[in-house]
Design an enzyme around this catalytic site. Sequence first.
Site, PDB file in Angstrom:
ATOM      1  N   SER A   7      31.108  37.219  26.953  1.00 49.97           N
ATOM      2  CA  SER A   7      30.817  38.546  26.387  1.00 49.97           C
ATOM      3  C   SER A   7      31.726  39.541  27.089  1.00 49.97           C
ATOM      4  CB  SER A   7      29.337  38.909  26.561  1.00 49.97           C
ATOM      5  OG  SER A   7      28.928  38.733  27.895  1.00 49.97           O
ATOM      6  N   GLU A   9      32.434  43.759  27.987  1.00 52.76           N
ATOM      7  CA  GLU A   9      31.808  45.082  28.072  1.00 52.76           C
ATOM      8  C   GLU A   9      32.865  46.164  27.895  1.00 52.76           C
ATOM      9  OE1 GLU A   9      28.827  45.559  31.157  1.00 52.76           O
ATOM     10  OE2 GLU A   9      29.614  47.544  31.615  1.00 52.76           O
ATOM     11  N   THR A  40      28.698  50.619  27.198  1.00 52.21           N
ATOM     12  CA  THR A  40      27.950  51.323  28.246  1.00 52.21           C
ATOM     13  C   THR A  40      27.398  52.667  27.740  1.00 52.21           C
ATOM     14  OG1 THR A  40      29.914  52.410  29.104  1.00 52.21           O
ATOM     15  CG2 THR A  40      29.330  50.293  30.090  1.00 52.21           C
ATOM     16  N   ALA A  43      24.344  57.725  31.925  1.00 57.04           N
ATOM     17  CA  ALA A  43      22.971  58.093  32.279  1.00 57.04           C
ATOM     18  C   ALA A  43      22.767  59.584  32.063  1.00 57.04           C
ATOM     19  CB  ALA A  43      22.685  57.726  33.721  1.00 57.04           C
ATOM     20  N   HIS A  69      24.140  49.556  25.782  1.00 62.12           N
ATOM     21  CA  HIS A  69      23.438  49.726  27.049  1.00 62.12           C
ATOM     22  C   HIS A  69      22.544  50.946  26.864  1.00 62.12           C
ATOM     23  CE1 HIS A  69      26.522  47.548  29.815  1.00 62.12           C
ATOM     24  NE2 HIS A  69      26.553  47.050  28.595  1.00 62.12           N
ATOM     25  N   ASP A 101      22.111  55.907  36.752  1.00 61.89           N
ATOM     26  CA  ASP A 101      22.196  56.789  37.918  1.00 61.89           C
ATOM     27  C   ASP A 101      22.327  58.209  37.412  1.00 61.89           C
ATOM     28  OD1 ASP A 101      22.283  54.800  40.047  1.00 61.89           O
ATOM     29  OD2 ASP A 101      24.197  54.242  39.148  1.00 61.89           O
ATOM     30  N   ALA A 115      14.092  50.501  35.583  1.00 68.50           N
ATOM     31  CA  ALA A 115      14.442  49.675  34.418  1.00 68.50           C
ATOM     32  C   ALA A 115      13.250  48.836  33.974  1.00 68.50           C
ATOM     33  CB  ALA A 115      15.640  48.797  34.754  1.00 68.50           C
ATOM     34  N   TYR A 137      21.689  42.086  40.980  1.00 71.29           N
ATOM     35  CA  TYR A 137      22.600  42.463  42.073  1.00 71.29           C
ATOM     36  C   TYR A 137      22.661  41.359  43.124  1.00 71.29           C
ATOM     37  CZ  TYR A 137      22.187  46.819  39.663  1.00 71.29           C
ATOM     38  OH  TYR A 137      22.221  47.761  38.668  1.00 71.29           O
ATOM     39  N   HIS A 141      21.170  45.735  45.380  1.00 69.92           N
ATOM     40  CA  HIS A 141      21.432  47.073  44.834  1.00 69.92           C
ATOM     41  C   HIS A 141      21.624  48.060  45.993  1.00 69.92           C
ATOM     42  CE1 HIS A 141      20.461  51.001  42.963  1.00 69.92           C
ATOM     43  NE2 HIS A 141      21.158  50.476  41.977  1.00 69.92           N
ATOM     44  N   GLN A 168      25.880  42.576  38.571  1.00 68.74           N
ATOM     45  CA  GLN A 168      26.955  43.430  39.086  1.00 68.74           C
ATOM     46  C   GLN A 168      28.103  42.496  39.457  1.00 68.74           C
ATOM     47  OE1 GLN A 168      28.731  45.914  39.106  1.00 68.74           O
ATOM     48  NE2 GLN A 168      27.285  47.371  39.986  1.00 68.74           N
ATOM     49  N   GLN A 204      41.685  51.777  42.686  1.00 63.58           N
ATOM     50  CA  GLN A 204      40.529  52.273  41.904  1.00 63.58           C
ATOM     51  C   GLN A 204      39.323  51.332  42.101  1.00 63.58           C
ATOM     52  OE1 GLN A 204      41.091  52.079  37.638  1.00 63.58           O
ATOM     53  NE2 GLN A 204      40.938  54.290  37.516  1.00 63.58           N
ATOM     54  N   PHE A 208      35.555  52.249  43.551  1.00 62.75           N
ATOM     55  CA  PHE A 208      34.401  51.998  42.705  1.00 62.75           C
ATOM     56  C   PHE A 208      33.438  51.016  43.396  1.00 62.75           C
ATOM     57  CE2 PHE A 208      32.637  49.941  38.751  1.00 62.75           C
ATOM     58  CZ  PHE A 208      31.851  51.022  38.418  1.00 62.75           C
ATOM     59  N   HIS A 258      30.310  37.296  31.646  1.00 64.66           N
ATOM     60  CA  HIS A 258      30.340  38.634  31.036  1.00 64.66           C
ATOM     61  C   HIS A 258      31.487  39.396  31.701  1.00 64.66           C
ATOM     62  CE1 HIS A 258      28.582  42.331  29.269  1.00 64.66           C
ATOM     63  NE2 HIS A 258      28.872  42.915  30.421  1.00 64.66           N
TER      64      HIS A 258
HETATM   65  P1  FAD Z   1      16.419  49.229  38.542  1.00 67.62           P
HETATM   66  O1  FAD Z   1      16.247  47.796  38.227  1.00 67.62           O
HETATM   67  O2  FAD Z   1      15.367  50.178  38.112  1.00 67.62           O
HETATM   68  O3  FAD Z   1      16.612  49.330  40.133  1.00 67.62           O
HETATM   69  C1  FAD Z   1      17.147  50.491  40.731  1.00 67.62           C
HETATM   70  C2  FAD Z   1      16.743  50.545  42.200  1.00 67.62           C
HETATM   71  O4  FAD Z   1      15.362  50.847  42.301  1.00 67.62           O
HETATM   72  C3  FAD Z   1      16.952  49.247  42.978  1.00 67.62           C
HETATM   73  O5  FAD Z   1      17.332  49.565  44.277  1.00 67.62           O
HETATM   74  C4  FAD Z   1      15.559  48.615  42.969  1.00 67.62           C
HETATM   75  O6  FAD Z   1      15.351  47.748  44.095  1.00 67.62           O
HETATM   76  C5  FAD Z   1      14.665  49.843  43.050  1.00 67.62           C
HETATM   77  N1  FAD Z   1      13.367  49.684  42.395  1.00 67.62           N
HETATM   78  C6  FAD Z   1      13.103  49.112  41.205  1.00 67.62           C
HETATM   79  N2  FAD Z   1      11.784  49.145  40.913  1.00 67.62           N
HETATM   80  C7  FAD Z   1      11.193  49.791  41.962  1.00 67.62           C
HETATM   81  C8  FAD Z   1       9.847  50.164  42.264  1.00 67.62           C
HETATM   82  N3  FAD Z   1       8.832  49.880  41.427  1.00 67.62           N
HETATM   83  N4  FAD Z   1       9.612  50.815  43.430  1.00 67.62           N
HETATM   84  C9  FAD Z   1      10.627  51.113  44.293  1.00 67.62           C
HETATM   85  N5  FAD Z   1      11.925  50.780  44.049  1.00 67.62           N
HETATM   86  C10 FAD Z   1      12.204  50.138  42.900  1.00 67.62           C
HETATM   87  N6  FAD Z   1      24.790  52.444  34.514  1.00 67.62           N
HETATM   88  C11 FAD Z   1      24.882  53.357  33.527  1.00 67.62           C
HETATM   89  O7  FAD Z   1      24.632  54.542  33.771  1.00 67.62           O
HETATM   90  N7  FAD Z   1      25.253  53.014  32.261  1.00 67.62           N
HETATM   91  C12 FAD Z   1      25.520  51.727  31.915  1.00 67.62           C
HETATM   92  O8  FAD Z   1      25.849  51.444  30.765  1.00 67.62           O
HETATM   93  C13 FAD Z   1      25.420  50.717  32.926  1.00 67.62           C
HETATM   94  N8  FAD Z   1      25.637  49.415  32.650  1.00 67.62           N
HETATM   95  C14 FAD Z   1      25.453  48.466  33.618  1.00 67.62           C
HETATM   96  C15 FAD Z   1      25.586  47.118  33.290  1.00 67.62           C
HETATM   97  C16 FAD Z   1      25.384  46.118  34.245  1.00 67.62           C
HETATM   98  C17 FAD Z   1      25.513  44.674  33.845  1.00 67.62           C
HETATM   99  C18 FAD Z   1      25.058  46.490  35.591  1.00 67.62           C
HETATM  100  C19 FAD Z   1      24.883  45.429  36.646  1.00 67.62           C
HETATM  101  C20 FAD Z   1      24.929  47.830  35.916  1.00 67.62           C
HETATM  102  C21 FAD Z   1      25.105  48.828  34.944  1.00 67.62           C
HETATM  103  N9  FAD Z   1      24.928  50.185  35.234  1.00 67.62           N
HETATM  104  C22 FAD Z   1      25.045  51.134  34.244  1.00 67.62           C
HETATM  105  C23 FAD Z   1      24.631  50.630  36.611  1.00 67.62           C
HETATM  106  C24 FAD Z   1      23.122  50.784  36.854  1.00 67.62           C
HETATM  107  O9  FAD Z   1      22.590  51.762  35.997  1.00 67.62           O
HETATM  108  C25 FAD Z   1      22.943  51.204  38.319  1.00 67.62           C
HETATM  109  O10 FAD Z   1      23.281  50.136  39.167  1.00 67.62           O
HETATM  110  C26 FAD Z   1      21.595  51.787  38.665  1.00 67.62           C
HETATM  111  O11 FAD Z   1      21.684  52.331  39.990  1.00 67.62           O
HETATM  112  C27 FAD Z   1      20.449  50.796  38.684  1.00 67.62           C
HETATM  113  O12 FAD Z   1      20.093  50.401  37.446  1.00 67.62           O
HETATM  114  P2  FAD Z   1      19.061  49.170  37.266  1.00 67.62           P
HETATM  115  O13 FAD Z   1      18.810  49.039  35.836  1.00 67.62           O
HETATM  116  O14 FAD Z   1      19.527  47.992  38.006  1.00 67.62           O
HETATM  117  O15 FAD Z   1      17.776  49.807  38.016  1.00 67.62           O
END
Ligand code: FAD
Length: 276
Positions: A7, A9, A40, A43, A69, A101, A115, A137, A141, A168, A204, A208, A258
């Site tokens: 896949s 992205e 993507t 946010a 996404h 984020d 999420a 991750y 993360h 990631q 870059q 990142f 991916h």
């Molecule tokens: P979550 O799974 O919610 O986790 C975020 C953090 O919160 C982690 O540290 C986790 O340990 C913590 N956490 C989770 N649940 C709890 C809880 N109940 N209590 C306390 N802590 C908790 N970003 C974008 O903006 N747009 C995109 O299109 C995008 N695409 C991505 C695609 C992939 C494949 C990946 C790997 C990342 C992508 N990202 C994107 C980045 C992602 O949004 C960031 O890494 C973001 O910081 C975390 O998103 P998440 O969905 O993993 O969050």
Amino acid sequence: MAAVPLSFEFYPPKNDEQRAQLDRTAARLKEYAPEYVSCTFGAGGSTLSYTSETVRHLKQDHGFDAAPHLSCVGGTREQIRELLKLYRAIGCRRIVALRGDLPSGMGHPGDLRYASELVGFIRAEHGDHFRIEVAAYPETHPQADDALRDLQHFKAKVDAGADGAITQYFYNADAYFGFVDAVRKLGVDLPIVPGIMPISNFSQLRRFSEQCGAEIPRWIVKRMQAYGDDADGIREFGADVVAKLCERLVAGGAPALHFYALNLARPTQAVLARLD
Ligand code: FAD
């Protein structure tokens, strides 16, 4: 290398030049018959309409199975509900569900904090209509309290109804295998697909990687630095490194790959050309 599904992205283009670039890239990468492509989402809604337009374009004009996404941070339930309706109307069957984020300076955290809550919301609103991918991750993360809690939080997304995960990017295959082993021990059995970042612009990539907590091993940094301005050398070495990583991952059981294609065909093609 055994054949595994691929896949790619992309990010949503915002002007005509970027749109033309995405079209060229999509046409070139189509020859690899990807299982799907994804687009993507900024946010806080910064690419709200661009993402849906791009997904529609990739589906209708390029014939891909295209997955948006969707990140929940900064959004209300109502906004997310509307987007889900739109994606369903376009014919999407797969969504990459994320927290995202919040851009600095944006105040409102949104109705859904993590999420896992977004995954639960999508399931509650649409049952099994969408296949839901979540982020994983292998190197933890960057904001996680600690690595073990991060694994538990990953499991919460699975328990909320995720069907698969995309990681990631990383350059250390053992981080992936260690992550997969750890979550299998927690009872997670869904496919965990490695996210592959081809190396094109090394400075870059370094910047990142610091932000998103992906480690570039010292031996790679040293070799890249030694190439200096030799762009061809960097490209060749980068493609060799990433192709070997893919081979190891697939040999070790990765179910698919991916690619973070970032709207460029060549860096991904250079890696795929080195694989059978
Ligand atoms: P979550 O799974 O919610 O986790 C975020 C953090 O919160 C982690 O540290 C986790 O340990 C913590 N956490 C989770 N649940 C709890 C809880 N109940 N209590 C306390 N802590 C908790 N970003 C974008 O903006 N747009 C995109 O299109 C995008 N695409 C991505 C695609 C992939 C494949 C990946 C790997 C990342 C992508 N990202 C994107 C980045 C992602 O949004 C960031 O890494 C973001 O910081 C975390 O998103 P998440 O969905 O993993 O969050």
